[in-house]
Design a protein around this motif. Sequence first.
Motif, PDB file in Angstrom:
ATOM      1  N   LYS A 242       0.852  -1.199   0.000  1.00 18.32           N
ATOM      2  CA  LYS A 242       0.000   0.000   0.000  1.00 18.32           C
ATOM      3  C   LYS A 242       0.888   1.250   0.000  1.00 18.32           C
ATOM      4  CE  LYS A 242      -0.759  -0.035   5.027  1.00 18.32           C
ATOM      5  NZ  LYS A 242      -0.138   1.130   5.584  1.00 18.32           N
ATOM      6  N   GLY A 243       0.247   2.426  -0.066  1.00 18.95           N
ATOM      7  CA  GLY A 243       1.018   3.672  -0.126  1.00 18.95           C
ATOM      8  C   GLY A 243       1.519   4.098   1.245  1.00 18.95           C
ATOM      9  N   GLY A 244       2.520   4.972   1.238  1.00 23.41           N
ATOM     10  CA  GLY A 244       2.979   5.596   2.477  1.00 23.41           C
ATOM     11  C   GLY A 244       3.894   4.761   3.341  1.00 23.41           C
ATOM     12  N   VAL A 245       4.466   3.675   2.805  1.00 22.94           N
ATOM     13  CA  VAL A 245       5.352   2.840   3.627  1.00 22.94           C
ATOM     14  C   VAL A 245       6.838   3.124   3.368  1.00 22.94           C
ATOM     15  CG1 VAL A 245       3.721   0.945   3.933  1.00 22.94           C
ATOM     16  CG2 VAL A 245       5.300   0.892   2.023  1.00 22.94           C
ATOM     17  N   GLY A 246       7.115   4.086   2.477  1.00 21.33           N
ATOM     18  CA  GLY A 246       8.510   4.457   2.248  1.00 21.33           C
ATOM     19  C   GLY A 246       9.088   3.892   0.954  1.00 21.33           C
ATOM     20  N   LYS A 247       8.224   3.537   0.025  1.00 20.81           N
ATOM     21  CA  LYS A 247       8.672   2.959  -1.248  1.00 20.81           C
ATOM     22  C   LYS A 247       9.533   3.956  -2.030  1.00 20.81           C
ATOM     23  CE  LYS A 247       5.265   2.575  -3.909  1.00 20.81           C
ATOM     24  NZ  LYS A 247       5.598   3.831  -4.610  1.00 20.81           N
ATOM     25  N   SER A 248       9.062   5.205  -2.112  1.00 19.22           N
ATOM     26  CA  SER A 248       9.818   6.219  -2.862  1.00 19.22           C
ATOM     27  C   SER A 248      11.142   6.509  -2.172  1.00 19.22           C
ATOM     28  CB  SER A 248       9.025   7.521  -2.965  1.00 19.22           C
ATOM     29  OG  SER A 248       7.752   7.256  -3.462  1.00 19.22           O
ATOM     30  N   MET A 249      11.087   6.519  -0.851  1.00 17.44           N
ATOM     31  CA  MET A 249      12.299   6.738  -0.061  1.00 17.44           C
ATOM     32  C   MET A 249      13.351   5.658  -0.356  1.00 17.44           C
ATOM     33  SD  MET A 249      13.467   8.220   2.772  1.00 17.44           S
ATOM     34  CE  MET A 249      12.294   8.669   4.038  1.00 17.44           C
ATOM     35  N   VAL A 250      12.910   4.414  -0.412  1.00 18.10           N
ATOM     36  CA  VAL A 250      13.825   3.301  -0.696  1.00 18.10           C
ATOM     37  C   VAL A 250      14.329   3.402  -2.143  1.00 18.10           C
ATOM     38  CG1 VAL A 250      13.928   0.782  -0.987  1.00 18.10           C
ATOM     39  CG2 VAL A 250      12.884   1.771   1.067  1.00 18.10           C
TER      40      VAL A 250
ATOM     41  N   GLU B 193      12.388  -3.847   5.389  1.00 18.29           N
ATOM     42  CA  GLU B 193      11.419  -3.523   6.430  1.00 18.29           C
ATOM     43  C   GLU B 193      11.660  -2.082   6.836  1.00 18.29           C
ATOM     44  OE1 GLU B 193      10.927  -6.310   9.959  1.00 18.29           O
ATOM     45  OE2 GLU B 193      11.466  -4.409  10.895  1.00 18.29           O
ATOM     46  N   ASN B 194      10.665  -1.233   6.600  1.00 13.93           N
ATOM     47  CA  ASN B 194      10.828   0.186   6.936  1.00 13.93           C
ATOM     48  C   ASN B 194      10.072   0.509   8.215  1.00 13.93           C
ATOM     49  OD1 ASN B 194      11.582   2.883   6.726  1.00 13.93           O
ATOM     50  ND2 ASN B 194       9.915   3.404   5.325  1.00 13.93           N
ATOM     51  N   MET B 195      10.560   1.496   8.931  1.00 16.71           N
ATOM     52  CA  MET B 195       9.959   1.941  10.193  1.00 16.71           C
ATOM     53  C   MET B 195       9.961   0.798  11.204  1.00 16.71           C
ATOM     54  SD  MET B 195       6.959   4.378   8.731  1.00 16.71           S
ATOM     55  CE  MET B 195       7.079   5.203   7.157  1.00 16.71           C
ATOM     56  N   SER B 196      11.062   0.044  11.207  1.00 18.02           N
ATOM     57  CA  SER B 196      11.163  -1.145  12.071  1.00 18.02           C
ATOM     58  C   SER B 196      11.364  -0.771  13.522  1.00 18.02           C
ATOM     59  CB  SER B 196      12.386  -1.977  11.707  1.00 18.02           C
ATOM     60  OG  SER B 196      12.511  -2.081  10.346  1.00 18.02           O
TER      61      SER B 196
END
Length: 271
Positions: free
Chosen positions: A44-52, A203-206
């Motif tokens: 889903k959106g907002g999990v940091g995909k663009s950041m990665v 895994e983002n925001m771990s």
Amino acid sequence: MSECTHDCSTCGESCGERTEPQSFLKEHNPAARVGRVYGVVSGKGGVGKSMVTSQLAVLARRAGHKVGVLDADVTGPSIPRAFGVHQRAMADERGMLPVETSTGIQLMSVNLLLDDETDPVIWRGPVIGGVVTQFWTDVIWDVDYLFVDMPPGTGDVALSVFQSIPLDGIVIVASPQELVGMVVEKAVKMAEMMAVPIVGVVENMSYLLCPDCGREIPLFGQGRTQAAADAHGLKLLARMPIDPALAQLTDQGRIEDLQAQWLAPVAEAIL
Ligand code: ADP
């Protein structure tokens, strides 16, 4: 439907008589040079995909490669902002020219085409899919590695990107909750159905880093995400903390200044 010629290789129809799967993969611009192509996906959106995606591009560039980012997240295009790029993309008679960042990373995003980059993109799925496909077929890339910031989820836009751009692999980005709840499972299945290899999971925001003692504060229990990844045969390649400095660098358009090495194992697996 036109009359059947019984030659599926020249026919675009998808009928019950089809004897072989139809490929929708498109060729890139004849004037472009593209090495390997990696998609970054999320459930889903907002999990940091663009950041990665941006960090992987930065690491690949630092390793001395020619790198591009195709921003296929058309309704939430955040790539140009992270790199502090605000100019318009130009075109010549051969096709569209990507915009270069300060370290020479080539970018193409709908934000580089809009008159006002704050305008919302209120197009329907097929139009969005068409624009993303054009970023592949029309842009004159000259890159060893192209990273595609995929549309979030597994809807029709994500599917059309999967079908039209030949991906060498995908990286999955997920929060710990998503990983344990296997919200990413559909993305995994989609990649499997398209026969695209999965490089691994980020895994983002771990966890949070305690600003006083530097200790890691896990936000969702330790070990559960590794177990969830193992259960689905996915490699958990990296864990990123919630880091206010990271959000600040992206807001300021300075992602190329980030020195953190969280994603080095992912870059290593790709490069
Ligand atoms: P997506 O591409 O999945 O929609 P983004 O990469 O745009 O998500 O991230 C959403 C927001 O969360 C952005 O403002 C980004 O700066 C912030 N963000 C993402 N990951 C982190 C992190 N690990 N620490 C701090 N902020 C983050």
